[in-house]
Design an enzyme around this catalytic site. Structure first.
Site, PDB file in Angstrom:
ATOM      1  N   HIS A 107       0.824  -1.217   0.000  1.00  0.00           N
ATOM      2  CA  HIS A 107       0.000   0.000   0.000  1.00  0.00           C
ATOM      3  C   HIS A 107       0.850   1.255   0.000  1.00  0.00           C
ATOM      4  CE1 HIS A 107      -4.018  -1.809   0.467  1.00  0.00           C
ATOM      5  NE2 HIS A 107      -3.282  -2.832   0.874  1.00  0.00           N
TER       6      HIS A 107
ATOM      7  N   ASP B 272      -5.552   6.077   0.638  1.00  0.00           N
ATOM      8  CA  ASP B 272      -5.524   4.652   0.307  1.00  0.00           C
ATOM      9  C   ASP B 272      -6.931   4.049   0.382  1.00  0.00           C
ATOM     10  OD1 ASP B 272      -3.522   2.169   0.098  1.00  0.00           O
ATOM     11  OD2 ASP B 272      -5.220   1.594   1.364  1.00  0.00           O
TER      12      ASP B 272
HETATM   13 BR1  BUP Z   1       8.849  -9.267  -0.270  1.00  0.00          BR
HETATM   14  C1  BUP Z   1       9.501  -7.745  -1.089  1.00  0.00           C
HETATM   15  N1  BUP Z   1      11.351  -6.412  -1.717  1.00  0.00           N
HETATM   16  O1  BUP Z   1      11.712  -8.357  -0.655  1.00  0.00           O
HETATM   17  P1  BUP Z   1       2.791  -6.268  -3.636  1.00  0.00           P
HETATM   18  C2  BUP Z   1       8.662  -6.801  -1.642  1.00  0.00           C
HETATM   19  N2  BUP Z   1       9.184  -5.674  -2.209  1.00  0.00           N
HETATM   20  O2  BUP Z   1      11.042  -4.488  -2.796  1.00  0.00           O
HETATM   21  P2  BUP Z   1       2.174  -7.392  -0.988  1.00  0.00           P
HETATM   22  C3  BUP Z   1      10.536  -5.477  -2.264  1.00  0.00           C
HETATM   23  O3  BUP Z   1       7.132  -4.523  -1.931  1.00  0.00           O
HETATM   24  P3  BUP Z   1      -0.475  -6.331  -1.051  1.00  0.00           P
HETATM   25  C4  BUP Z   1      10.903  -7.551  -1.123  1.00  0.00           C
HETATM   26  O4  BUP Z   1       8.637  -4.637  -5.119  1.00  0.00           O
HETATM   27  C5  BUP Z   1       6.414  -4.337  -4.162  1.00  0.00           C
HETATM   28  O5  BUP Z   1       6.592  -3.022  -4.591  1.00  0.00           O
HETATM   29  C6  BUP Z   1       7.746  -5.050  -4.106  1.00  0.00           C
HETATM   30  O6  BUP Z   1       3.756  -5.203  -2.972  1.00  0.00           O
HETATM   31  C7  BUP Z   1       8.267  -4.654  -2.766  1.00  0.00           C
HETATM   32  O7  BUP Z   1       2.486  -7.361  -2.565  1.00  0.00           O
HETATM   33  C8  BUP Z   1       5.967  -4.338  -2.712  1.00  0.00           C
HETATM   34  O8  BUP Z   1       3.465  -6.961  -4.745  1.00  0.00           O
HETATM   35  C9  BUP Z   1       5.014  -5.467  -2.415  1.00  0.00           C
HETATM   36  O9  BUP Z   1       1.561  -5.536  -3.994  1.00  0.00           O
HETATM   37  O10 BUP Z   1       1.071  -6.364  -0.725  1.00  0.00           O
HETATM   38  O11 BUP Z   1       3.335  -6.919  -0.236  1.00  0.00           O
HETATM   39  O12 BUP Z   1       1.683  -8.743  -0.687  1.00  0.00           O
HETATM   40  O13 BUP Z   1      -0.951  -7.749  -1.196  1.00  0.00           O
HETATM   41  O14 BUP Z   1      -1.065  -5.648   0.140  1.00  0.00           O
HETATM   42  O15 BUP Z   1      -0.584  -5.567  -2.320  1.00  0.00           O
END
Ligand code: BUP
Length: 432
Positions: free
Chosen positions: A18, A112
């Site tokens: 988020h 958000d």
């Molecule tokens: Br794990 C990880 N490094 O090691 P998502 C995630 N990220 O940069 P989520 C890293 O966190 P929801 C790591 O690049 C992305 O921008 C990744 O967001 C970064 O999944 C973010 O992909 C993760 O949307 O959140 O964390 O499960 O389900 O709430 O959208």
């Protein structure tokens, strides 16, 4: 007379999924478009990656400012810490009201989606234009916007939304099937409040989600939509796995990550590890042992032809690295958008929440493939992991599909592209 810089405030929620889209948008607005951005940040955050990301942003020298506020005491300890934080922020209205009233020359608040139900009545009352940043897919937004009109037994039948193929029950966020679940209550409040938003921002692009965006445009109660993605990630700087990636052949490595909020079972980790090793494919796997990341950089261990990180890697840079040729992803929407921007094909393995709906977008767009039965509700055995990964890394169609999506993504954000024009339209509104 001095020209006043347009000023927007942002109210992000908790969890990197988020927070990341907000910090990316803030950077874009302040760096390239002359905006002042104020970000409302609670005095206590949940995870280290969140505080590191914000610290880096506020010390970047850009016109982006932290406005701290404190949270009320927690009511219950027995839930997911990120979700708990959503509740605390939602209960901070009395604290946030005077803060918003006192912000000078504010054009708009960007909030958000998880806080929509709590914030929209307040900003409507204060007369502040409130844009909701919907941090998932347009297809998921179509589901959320339609949710208030669904009958209560939706969990047992495909959900029909005008202009879209039916949503099978298996793709619906599992928690919603329990009407008494705290997530369901919050989801209802947010979807009911959505029509009160001034507009909705999406980190997607028209060529990627044409049908969902058209279906949304047909729904009279849905506020104007601004698709502005894929937003470029903020690089975090060098980290250990990058050196290892530098030493691998082009396109040879499969990157495996289930996002910042998902831990998978010990049994599934064992099957995944055995399958990866048996496949003979080079891998970089992020396997989290804790729900909340406590370190900025994960600890990495080399295992045969691969490397396993417990904790955090700079995913934006990993997906942009030339040696990465595939991505086993839970399909959190930021991960999907980053893969699209970099043209890295996805082998979808959604676990819960919006991830099954997002995996459907990945499959339909040609960005990747979603093997039958790969979901959080069952354990995928090592033989299947090995077979799918081998097939996927040799799949020319998947590679071509991802390369095409990358071209469309780059076109969308380039000058005159659809997402660029979406941002220009939004910025016009935010300049008064
Ligand atoms: Br794990 C990880 N490094 O090691 P998502 C995630 N990220 O940069 P989520 C890293 O966190 P929801 C790591 O690049 C992305 O921008 C990744 O967001 C970064 O999944 C973010 O992909 C993760 O949307 O959140 O964390 O499960 O389900 O709430 O959208």
């Amino acid at each position: 007379q001095e020209h006043r810089r347009p000023h927007v405030a942002m109210l992000p929620s908790s969890g990197m999924g988020h927070l990341a889209p907000f910090t990316r948008l803030a950077t874009l607005l302040a760096k390239d478009h002359g905006f002042t951005v104020t970000i409302l940040v609670p005095t206590s955050l949940v995870s280290v990656p969140e505080s590191r990301t914000l610290d880096a942003l506020f010390s970047s020298g850009l016109d982006i400012h932290r406005l701290p506020y404190s949270l009320p005491p927690p009511l219950s300890d027995n839930i997911d810490p990120f979700f708990k934080q959503w509740g605390l922020i939602s209960r901070s209205i009395d604290e946030l009201k005077p803060i918003l009233e006192n912000l000078n020359g504010l054009s708009a608040l960007i909030t958000d989606i998880s806080l929509a139900g709590a914030m929209l009545p307040l900003t409507n009352q204060l007369g502040i234009p409130n844009y909701i940043f919907f941090t998932s897919s347009a297809l998921m937004l179509a589901f959320v916007a339609h949710f208030p009109s669904l009958s209560t037994d939706f969990a047992n039948h495909p959900v029909d939304i005008p202009g879209l193929p039916p949503f099978p029950p298996a793709s619906i966020p599992p928690a919603l099937k329990d009407p008494n679940h705290a997530f369901t209550t919050l989801f209802q409040a947010n979807s009911n409040a959505l029509p009160k938003a001034t507009g909705i921002i999406l980190n997607t692009f028209r060529a990627f989600e044409t049908d969902a965006l058209s279906a949304l445009a047909m729904q009279a109660h849905v506020p104007p939509i601004f698709p502005i993605g894929p937003l470029p990630p903020d690089p975090l700087g060098p980290s250990a796995p990058m050196d290892w990636l530098d030493g691998q052949p082009n396109g040879s490595v499969i990157y495996v990550s289930f996002g910042s909020r998902t831990t998978i079972s010990k049994n599934q980790v064992d099957e995944l590890g055995a399958g990866l090793e048996a496949s003979g494919v080079r891998f970089l796997a992020v396997v989290k042992s804790k729900v909340v990341d406590e370190g900025a950089q994960g600890l990495s261990v080399v295992k045969g032809r691969g490397i396993v990180v417990d904790g955090w890697v700079d995913q934006g840079s990993v997906l942009g690295h030339q040696s990465v040729g595939g991505f086993v992803s839970h399909c959190g929407w930021n991960s999907v958008a980053e893969a699209a921007l970099n043209g890295v094909p996805i082998l979808a393995w959604p676990q819960f929440g919006d991830q099954m709906i997002n995996a459907g977008v990945v499959e339909k767009s040609g960005l990747g493939v979603w093997p039958q039965g790969w979901c959080g509700e069952r354990v995928v055995n090592r033989e299947d992991v090995c077979k799918q990964i081998k097939g996927f890394m040799g799949d020319v169609c998947a590679r071509e599909g991802a390369a095409r999506v990358r071209e469309e993504a780059r076109k969308a954000v380039a000058d005159g592209g659809d997402s660029h024009l979406g941002l220009v339209r939004a910025m016009e509104k935010w300049s008064h």
